[in-house]
Design an enzyme around this catalytic site. Structure first.
Site, PDB file in Angstrom:
ATOM      1  N   CYS A   5       0.987  -1.051   0.098  1.00  0.00           N
ATOM      2  CA  CYS A   5      -0.079  -0.043  -0.208  1.00  0.00           C
ATOM      3  C   CYS A   5       0.735   1.263   0.154  1.00  0.00           C
ATOM      4  O   CYS A   5       1.862   1.349   0.642  1.00  0.00           O
ATOM      5  CB  CYS A   5      -1.073   0.130   0.944  1.00  0.00           C
ATOM      6  SG  CYS A   5      -2.039  -1.092   1.581  1.00  0.00           S
ATOM      7  N   ARG A  53       3.907  -0.559  -4.837  1.00  0.00           N
ATOM      8  CA  ARG A  53       3.768  -1.033  -3.535  1.00  0.00           C
ATOM      9  C   ARG A  53       2.235  -1.959  -3.390  1.00  0.00           C
ATOM     10  O   ARG A  53       1.983  -2.450  -2.358  1.00  0.00           O
ATOM     11  CB  ARG A  53       3.618   0.126  -2.602  1.00  0.00           C
ATOM     12  CG  ARG A  53       4.858   0.902  -2.145  1.00  0.00           C
ATOM     13  CD  ARG A  53       4.737   1.978  -1.306  1.00  0.00           C
ATOM     14  NE  ARG A  53       4.687   1.555   0.003  1.00  0.00           N
ATOM     15  CZ  ARG A  53       5.730   1.432   0.836  1.00  0.00           C
ATOM     16  NH1 ARG A  53       6.899   1.863   0.321  1.00  0.00           N
ATOM     17  NH2 ARG A  53       5.469   1.050   2.025  1.00  0.00           N
ATOM     18  N   TRP A  91      -2.725  -2.863  -1.684  1.00  0.00           N
ATOM     19  CA  TRP A  91      -2.426  -4.009  -1.798  1.00  0.00           C
ATOM     20  C   TRP A  91      -3.342  -4.840  -0.731  1.00  0.00           C
ATOM     21  O   TRP A  91      -2.983  -4.560   0.544  1.00  0.00           O
ATOM     22  CB  TRP A  91      -0.867  -4.562  -1.541  1.00  0.00           C
ATOM     23  CG  TRP A  91      -0.399  -5.968  -1.645  1.00  0.00           C
ATOM     24  CD1 TRP A  91      -0.040  -6.384  -2.995  1.00  0.00           C
ATOM     25  CD2 TRP A  91      -0.476  -6.988  -0.926  1.00  0.00           C
ATOM     26  NE1 TRP A  91       0.292  -7.641  -2.790  1.00  0.00           N
ATOM     27  CE2 TRP A  91       0.168  -7.714  -1.510  1.00  0.00           C
ATOM     28  CE3 TRP A  91      -0.682  -6.904   0.541  1.00  0.00           C
ATOM     29  CZ2 TRP A  91       0.149  -9.325  -0.873  1.00  0.00           C
ATOM     30  CZ3 TRP A  91      -0.301  -8.399   1.190  1.00  0.00           C
ATOM     31  CH2 TRP A  91      -0.211  -9.392   0.137  1.00  0.00           C
ATOM     32  N   ASN A  99      -1.720   2.318   5.642  1.00  0.00           N
ATOM     33  CA  ASN A  99      -1.034   1.260   5.146  1.00  0.00           C
ATOM     34  C   ASN A  99      -0.779   0.293   6.499  1.00  0.00           C
ATOM     35  O   ASN A  99      -0.016   1.002   7.396  1.00  0.00           O
ATOM     36  CB  ASN A  99       0.224   1.984   4.556  1.00  0.00           C
ATOM     37  CG  ASN A  99       1.284   0.582   4.355  1.00  0.00           C
ATOM     38  OD1 ASN A  99       1.138  -0.332   4.229  1.00  0.00           O
ATOM     39  ND2 ASN A  99       2.440   1.089   4.394  1.00  0.00           N
ATOM     40  N   GLY A 100      -1.070  -1.040   6.346  1.00  0.00           N
ATOM     41  CA  GLY A 100      -0.462  -1.618   7.652  1.00  0.00           C
ATOM     42  C   GLY A 100      -1.677  -2.846   8.001  1.00  0.00           C
ATOM     43  O   GLY A 100      -2.563  -2.715   7.046  1.00  0.00           O
ATOM     44  N   GLU A 154      17.562 -18.118  -7.056  1.00  0.00           N
ATOM     45  CA  GLU A 154      17.301 -16.814  -7.540  1.00  0.00           C
ATOM     46  C   GLU A 154      16.586 -16.863  -8.824  1.00  0.00           C
ATOM     47  O   GLU A 154      15.621 -16.090  -9.301  1.00  0.00           O
ATOM     48  CB  GLU A 154      18.220 -15.793  -7.508  1.00  0.00           C
ATOM     49  CG  GLU A 154      18.218 -14.502  -7.685  1.00  0.00           C
ATOM     50  CD  GLU A 154      17.098 -13.458  -7.361  1.00  0.00           C
ATOM     51  OE1 GLU A 154      16.253 -13.989  -6.118  1.00  0.00           O
ATOM     52  OE2 GLU A 154      16.802 -12.574  -7.543  1.00  0.00           O
ATOM     53  N   LYS A 204      12.904 -15.725  -9.833  1.00  0.00           N
ATOM     54  CA  LYS A 204      12.682 -14.536 -10.985  1.00  0.00           C
ATOM     55  C   LYS A 204      11.516 -15.021 -11.937  1.00  0.00           C
ATOM     56  O   LYS A 204      10.581 -14.326 -12.394  1.00  0.00           O
ATOM     57  CB  LYS A 204      13.926 -14.109 -11.666  1.00  0.00           C
ATOM     58  CG  LYS A 204      14.995 -13.296 -10.854  1.00  0.00           C
ATOM     59  CD  LYS A 204      14.502 -11.574 -10.818  1.00  0.00           C
ATOM     60  CE  LYS A 204      13.789 -11.730  -9.302  1.00  0.00           C
ATOM     61  NZ  LYS A 204      14.576 -11.632  -8.180  1.00  0.00           N
ATOM     62  N   GLU A 233       7.996 -15.329 -10.490  1.00  0.00           N
ATOM     63  CA  GLU A 233       7.039 -14.257 -10.156  1.00  0.00           C
ATOM     64  C   GLU A 233       6.868 -13.356 -11.396  1.00  0.00           C
ATOM     65  O   GLU A 233       5.776 -12.624 -11.019  1.00  0.00           O
ATOM     66  CB  GLU A 233       8.031 -13.375  -9.006  1.00  0.00           C
ATOM     67  CG  GLU A 233       9.295 -12.875  -9.488  1.00  0.00           C
ATOM     68  CD  GLU A 233      10.050 -11.811  -8.217  1.00  0.00           C
ATOM     69  OE1 GLU A 233       9.504 -11.644  -7.404  1.00  0.00           O
ATOM     70  OE2 GLU A 233      11.453 -11.936  -8.611  1.00  0.00           O
ATOM     71  N   HIS A 283      18.402 -37.391  -5.668  1.00  0.00           N
ATOM     72  CA  HIS A 283      17.325 -37.663  -4.336  1.00  0.00           C
ATOM     73  C   HIS A 283      16.234 -37.349  -4.605  1.00  0.00           C
ATOM     74  O   HIS A 283      15.493 -37.424  -3.630  1.00  0.00           O
ATOM     75  CB  HIS A 283      18.139 -36.989  -3.294  1.00  0.00           C
ATOM     76  CG  HIS A 283      19.649 -37.302  -3.147  1.00  0.00           C
ATOM     77  ND1 HIS A 283      20.019 -38.463  -2.672  1.00  0.00           N
ATOM     78  CD2 HIS A 283      20.697 -36.514  -3.131  1.00  0.00           C
ATOM     79  CE1 HIS A 283      21.391 -38.478  -2.610  1.00  0.00           C
ATOM     80  NE2 HIS A 283      21.937 -37.413  -2.893  1.00  0.00           N
ATOM     81  N   LYS A 327       6.204  -4.409  -4.029  1.00  0.00           N
ATOM     82  CA  LYS A 327       7.570  -4.275  -3.733  1.00  0.00           C
ATOM     83  C   LYS A 327       8.151  -4.174  -2.327  1.00  0.00           C
ATOM     84  O   LYS A 327       8.980  -4.879  -1.807  1.00  0.00           O
ATOM     85  CB  LYS A 327       7.879  -2.894  -4.445  1.00  0.00           C
ATOM     86  CG  LYS A 327       9.379  -2.839  -4.467  1.00  0.00           C
ATOM     87  CD  LYS A 327      10.095  -3.555  -5.396  1.00  0.00           C
ATOM     88  CE  LYS A 327      11.525  -3.403  -5.473  1.00  0.00           C
ATOM     89  NZ  LYS A 327      12.228  -4.219  -5.993  1.00  0.00           N
TER      90      LYS A 327
HETATM   91  C1  F6R Z   1      11.832 -11.064  -5.406  1.00  0.00           C
HETATM   92  C2  F6R Z   1      11.697  -9.887  -4.388  1.00  0.00           C
HETATM   93  C3  F6R Z   1      11.271 -10.319  -3.122  1.00  0.00           C
HETATM   94  C4  F6R Z   1      12.023  -9.380  -2.060  1.00  0.00           C
HETATM   95  C5  F6R Z   1      11.610  -9.579  -0.580  1.00  0.00           C
HETATM   96  C6  F6R Z   1      12.276  -8.877   0.426  1.00  0.00           C
HETATM   97  O1  F6R Z   1      12.342 -10.423  -6.726  1.00  0.00           O
HETATM   98  O2  F6R Z   1      11.896  -8.771  -4.612  1.00  0.00           O
HETATM   99  O3  F6R Z   1      11.486 -11.738  -2.934  1.00  0.00           O
HETATM  100  O4  F6R Z   1      13.306  -9.651  -1.998  1.00  0.00           O
HETATM  101  O5  F6R Z   1      10.111  -9.465  -0.427  1.00  0.00           O
HETATM  102  O6  F6R Z   1      12.211  -7.678   0.243  1.00  0.00           O
HETATM  103  P1  F6R Z   1      13.406  -6.736   0.880  1.00  0.00           P
HETATM  104  O7  F6R Z   1      14.639  -6.960   0.317  1.00  0.00           O
HETATM  105  O8  F6R Z   1      12.892  -5.171   0.542  1.00  0.00           O
HETATM  106  O9  F6R Z   1      13.295  -6.836   2.300  1.00  0.00           O
END
Ligand code: F6R
Length: 623
Positions: free
Chosen positions: A2, A27, A75, A101-102, A496, A500, A503, A519, A618
């Protein structure tokens, strides 16, 4: 999660609020809304399901006049993403509107109490409880709004950043925070300002504000701000004791918030990596003496050098960086390192010693679980070192010392340049400790630093070598599952790469240490299953060659990431991408780049919204 924007001053509020919402859309993008006290003194609320553009369309024919307003991009947590549940929410009498927000954890109890007392609710949100509670307390206590806000927030359990408008007082904006971020911008006004008329901005982060002023106040937990058009700003804590805010000058550049000619922020951020890493290294590596100077480590040497062990807490991509950090710090500085998901660590009664050092890694600096893990560690007397990107963020402020990765704002929801910035920061941290602990020979220490200085250039070569990825991506578009394999330093890169892909393209993908395949997971391999193998020349090359052989003999299709000039793995692969040679521990800094690009191009080919993938936000400020 949010985003909140607010404005009071001489200018038209609506364009400022909408522009701010676009900046904060990363956000959350389930719904958007705006509330204004317009020229005729009415308190209006316009909202729409979906993105900010939908709100703009909904407000097209409406009265959007007014020089005070609040806005929100959501969000969803409580209540489905529809217009009714969108913020801002009115109070029952429509005198107040509020954005939040929260999460208000005790909202059900509060709502039941308020309903018993005759208040009616329109939405399913926890947020509406706040605005109704404030109005109810104001009416029953016959007090002014700010007093009612204090009373209400004392009754609330949970996290909040809020902004409130009061139709009866168009000259004041009220804001408060606990656990969710809120920044106040102190503006300069303009030629239309009456003498003595001030302007204030609100933002969940500084991105909606930087265009107008670089002077900001980071509201602290449990602080309430009363921002008045006459320039008076009063910040109090929940006990109504006046606080002395610190005015901070932002070091942000407006260009960093634009796409700069790229189709998406994610692509821009992938391509920014060589420069981002230069910025991360700047002032920290002395190229003449080949030594590292990390202020955070220097300032906290005593605590760091006596650490029994290091525990790294993080989430998502930052957790993957932590895994690589563990390998490097253990190898270079010979300290045991544990890596924990912050969300598990905070709730599982971990054994924590006061001599442990906790490293918290977070791009946004606002991740609720990471913040809670820090608080837990600090309550055990641990020293907490932060590795963050966003200056002024909650985690940066909560930690005892730390390093900013300085890669610039990351706006694409999928983390890219922050990951490599986190890796470089962890490497510098490990090297700084190794130097103090004398766990590396002088020669090796200098050699490693020299190799680190070459990374930005090698990242550029990696980007230049990756032009063919767009073509492979088209072929991968049709797969339903994908496996990523790596060993040693490249095992977390496999995790990772898989994250990527999941997501942003919504293709199911899993990362494994290559040797684990036999395994169980190797049962999944057939001609339909692409297997991405990260196999640079150094590290466990021969071992991974055997793992590839095992997959080939089961008809798996291989896409490999290899060191320039490699022929062995290349010949075994259906597709191959070359990266420049570097030391084993730095391979992730290069090998992750083709994987970022692969996911990006697959997602684009599938027509996905790359920068704002579904269900994600984000900054994960709720647990
Ligand atoms: C994936 C991604 C998330 C963040 C996670 C932690 O691409 O961006 O998995 O890495 O939400 O976020 P931060 O680093 O902001 O604590």
């Amino acid at each position: 999660m949010c985003g909140i924007v607010g404005y009071i001053g001489p200018k038209d509020a609506y364009p400022i609020l909408i522009k701010g919402l676009h900046r904060l859309e990363y956000r959350g993008y389930d719904s958007a809304g705006v509330s204004l006290i317009n020229q005729s003194g009415s308190l209006v609320v316009y909202k729409a399901k979906g993105k900010v553009a939908a709100l703009e369309a909904a407000a097209e024919e409406k009265d959007i006049s007014g020089t005070i307003g609040i806005a929100h991009t959501r969000w969803a947590t409580h209540g489905e993403p529809n217009t009714t549940n969108a913020h801002p929410h009115y109070s029952q009498s429509h005198s107040l509107s509020l954005v939040h927000n929260g999460i208000i954890e005790n909202y059900k109890t509060l709502r039941t109490e308020l309903e018993k007392n005759g208040m009616t609710f329109q939405s399913e949100t926890d947020t509406e409880v706040l605005v109704q509670l404030i109005e109810y307390l104001q009416t029953t206590h016959h007090c002014d709004l700010i007093t009612a806000v204090h009373l209400a927030l004392k009754n609330v359990i949970g996290a909040y950043a809020i902004a409130i408008l009061d139709k009866r007082n168009p000259n004041q904006l009220i804001a408060a925070r606990k656990g969710s971020p809120l920044v106040i911008g102190v503006g300069k006004g303009n030629e239309t300002a009456a003498p003595g008329e001030a302007e204030f901005f609100l933002g969940s982060d500084a991105t909606p504000i930087i265009e107008y002023t670089n002077q900001v106040i980071y509201l602290q937990d449990e602080e309430i701000a009363l921002l008045n058009r006459n320039g008076k700003q009063l910040i109090t804590n929940l006990e109504s004791v006046q606080q002395t805010p610190q005015l901070v000058t932002l070091q942000m550049n407006l260009d960093e918030l634009e796409k700069g000619g790229y189709a998406h922020f994610m692509l821009k951020e992938i391509f920014e990596q060589p420069n981002a890493i230069r910025n991360c290294l700047r002032g920290r590596i002395d190229r003449d003496t080949l030594s590292i100077k990390l202020k955070g480590v220097d300032e906290s040497k005593d605590r760091l050098l006596t650490a029994r062990r290091i525990i790294i807490c993080a989430c998502g991509t930052s957790w993957h960086a932590a895994l690589i950090g563990k390998y490097f710090i253990e190898e270079a500085a010979k300290i045991p390192v544990d890596v924990e998901y912050a969300s598990e660590f905070r709730y599982r009664n971990p054994v924590i010693d006061k001599d442990d050092v906790v490293i918290a890694i977070s791009q946004s600096g606002e991740t609720a679980d990471t913040l809670a893990a820090i608080q837990l560690a600090q309550s055990h007397g641990c020293f907490v070192y932060g590795i963050c990107n966003v200056v002024g963020s909650s985690i940066a402020r909560a930690t005892d010392s730390g390093t900013f990765i300085h890669v610039g704002p990351e706006i694409g929801v999928a983390s890219t340049k922050a990951f490599t910035g986190q890796l470089v920061s962890l490497i510098m941290f490990g090297l700084a400790l190794a130097k103090e602990k004398k766990t590396l020979s002088e020669t090796l220490y200098h050699e490693i630093i020299n190799d680190l200085t070459l990374i930005p250039e090698k990242m550029q070569q990696t980007l230049d070598n990756s032009k063919g990825i767009e073509q492979f991506a088209k072929i991968f578009t049709y797969c339903k599952n994908c496996i990523y394999l790596g060993r040693g330093y490249n095992y977390p890169v496999a995790l990772e790469g898989a994250l990527k892909l999941k997501e942003i393209s919504y293709i199911h993908a899993e990362g494994y240490p290559a040797a684990e395949m036999k395994h169980g997971p190797i049962a999944l391999v057939d001609e339909e299953m692409p297997v991405v193998v990260i196999a640079p020349r150094r590290g466990m090359y021969e071992k991974i060659v055997s793992n590839i052989q095992e997959i080939k003999s089961r008809n798996g299709r291989i896409l490999s990431i290899v060191t320039e000039g490699d022929t062995q793995v290349k010949n075994m692969s259906d597709f191959c991408i070359e990266v420049p040679d570097t030391r084993d521990s730095f391979a992730p800094l290069l090998s992750v780049i083709p994987l970022q690009l692969l996911s990006y191009h697959i997602a684009v080919a599938k027509g996905r919204n790359v920068d704002q993938p579904r269900n994600l936000a984000k900054s994960v400020t709720v647990e």
